[in-house]
Motif scaffolding. Structure first.
Motif, mmCIF file in Angstrom:
data_model
loop_
_atom_site.group_PDB
_atom_site.id
_atom_site.type_symbol
_atom_site.label_atom_id
_atom_site.label_comp_id
_atom_site.label_asym_id
_atom_site.label_seq_id
_atom_site.Cartn_x
_atom_site.Cartn_y
_atom_site.Cartn_z
ATOM 1 N N ALA A 1 0.824 -1.211 0.000
ATOM 2 C CA ALA A 1 0.000 0.000 0.000
ATOM 3 C C ALA A 1 0.855 1.257 0.000
ATOM 4 O O ALA A 1 0.544 2.246 -0.680
ATOM 5 N N LEU A 2 1.945 1.237 0.757
ATOM 6 C CA LEU A 2 2.836 2.394 0.796
ATOM 7 C C LEU A 2 3.544 2.598 -0.545
ATOM 8 O O LEU A 2 3.776 3.732 -0.976
ATOM 9 N N ILE A 3 3.888 1.513 -1.203
ATOM 10 C CA ILE A 3 4.499 1.622 -2.526
ATOM 11 C C ILE A 3 3.527 2.281 -3.500
ATOM 12 O O ILE A 3 3.890 3.188 -4.267
ATOM 13 N N ASP A 4 2.277 1.833 -3.483
ATOM 14 C CA ASP A 4 1.267 2.446 -4.355
ATOM 15 C C ASP A 4 1.079 3.928 -4.021
ATOM 16 O O ASP A 4 0.930 4.768 -4.912
ATOM 17 N N GLN A 5 1.089 4.243 -2.734
ATOM 18 C CA GLN A 5 0.855 5.624 -2.305
ATOM 19 C C GLN A 5 1.966 6.560 -2.757
ATOM 20 O O GLN A 5 1.700 7.684 -3.200
ATOM 21 N N TYR A 6 3.218 6.091 -2.672
ATOM 22 C CA TYR A 6 4.342 6.997 -2.938
ATOM 23 C C TYR A 6 4.965 6.848 -4.328
ATOM 24 O O TYR A 6 5.744 7.708 -4.740
ATOM 25 N N LEU A 7 4.597 5.787 -5.056
ATOM 26 C CA LEU A 7 5.120 5.634 -6.407
ATOM 27 C C LEU A 7 4.023 5.692 -7.463
ATOM 28 O O LEU A 7 4.315 5.687 -8.661
ATOM 29 N N GLY A 8 2.781 5.717 -7.039
ATOM 30 C CA GLY A 8 1.697 5.804 -8.002
ATOM 31 C C GLY A 8 1.212 4.436 -8.459
ATOM 32 O O GLY A 8 1.654 3.396 -7.985
#
Length: 304
Positions: A290-297
């Motif tokens: 989820a954090l990857i999606d949040q900060y990398l799109g």
């Protein structure tokens, strides 16, 4: 900083550098971080470890997201809270191994001798036999993929003479990298109250490992490898499932909970995500994703 590679008969030629030289040089290099002689040698004393940085919180939760290129923190939660690093420790074990290779003291084809002590370590392990040898390249892959505790001890004993000696070198290197709240007591991350770190320090280590030794980054993206006629699957379950994820390291012991330092690249941008203290492995993995999606799109921009 360098330290002595302890040669065994028929293994490698002895080298001039000694572990004592490492400690002396480390002390000079670390004076700016207020590391005292007692602190440097405290890997052998549990009281000294507590005096250095305090006690870790049982299953304490921490999170940090780091922009890899510039080292800027994008998000943090309890990032400086003391935690048991568990097998995230092995990033430092590999850091010192890669450094030794870079200095020409070992090659990827050098053989490391396996001791009874190494064989006795609890799982995860790859089932080494006492008196046998393992190539450096296989040892590095076993650490990166399977997080093998027996292999971590093999590396420690061959490079440092003993696990205690190697742990002192690990702590000294941590200080030189700016990891001010980290103390190592062993090379694997197996339970030890002296073995402490933080999410911030683990992010610092992950970034240093990749930036200093990019040639070894592919080791952390392997989802499965074979050794001794057996196949071992990666402990990092995000590999091949979450677009853009290409490393780094998982960790778990009962008092730590489930850890993951993950690196991911999408749209030409790379981040390092640290999640420590997950209640379950799937919960930890979901939070990292989820954090990857949040900060990398969105995942469709992932680079494979």
């Amino acid at each position: 900083m360098t330290f002595r590679l302890f040669a065994r008969p028929g293994l490698v030629a002895p080298f001039k550098a000694t572990i004592a030289a490492l400690l002396a040089l480390s002390l000079v290099a670390c004076q700016s971080t207020e590391l005292t002689t007692a602190g440097l040698m405290s890997a052998s004393g549990p009281r000294a470890a507590s005096a250095l940085a305090g006690e870790a919180e049982i299953r304490g939760q921490s999170t940090l997201v780091l922009d890899y290129a510039i080292g800027r923190t994008l998000y943090e939660e309890a990032a400086d809270g003391l935690r048991y690093p568990a097998s995230l420790t092995k990033m430092m074990t590999l850091y010192l191994l890669f450094e030794t290779i870079g200095e020409g003291r070992l090659s990827l084809d050098s053989e490391l001798v396996v001791s009874e002590n190494a064989v006795s370590k609890p799982p995860a392990k790859i089932g080494l036999k006492a008196g046998s040898t393992i190539r450096v390249r296989d040892a590095a892959q076993a650490i990166a993929v399977k997080s093998a505790n027996d292999v971590a001890t093999v590396i420690a004993e061959n490079l440092g003479g003993s696990e205690d000696g190697f742990a002192a070198a690990m702590t000294a290197k941590a200080r030189s990298l700016g990891m001010s709240r980290t103390q190592f007591a062993n090379a694997s991350g197996l339970p030890d109250p002296r073995q402490i770190s933080t999410a911030r320090d683990m992010a610092t280590l992950g970034r240093a490992l990749l930036s200093r030794f990019p040639q070894y980054a592919p080791l952390f993206s392997v989802t499965e490898f074979e050794y001794g006629g057996k196949s071992f699957k990666a402990t990092n379950k995000l590999l091949g499932k979450v677009p853009g994820v290409d490393g780094l390291k998982t960790g778990y012991i009962r008092d730590a909970g489930f850890h993951l330092v993950a690196t991911a690249k999408r749209g030409g941008r790379r981040i390092i995500v640290v999640v420590m203290g997950g209640e379950k492995g799937k919960e930890r993995d979901a939070k990292v994703a989820a954090l990857i999606d949040q900060y990398l799109g969105a995942a469709q921009f992932a680079e494979r």
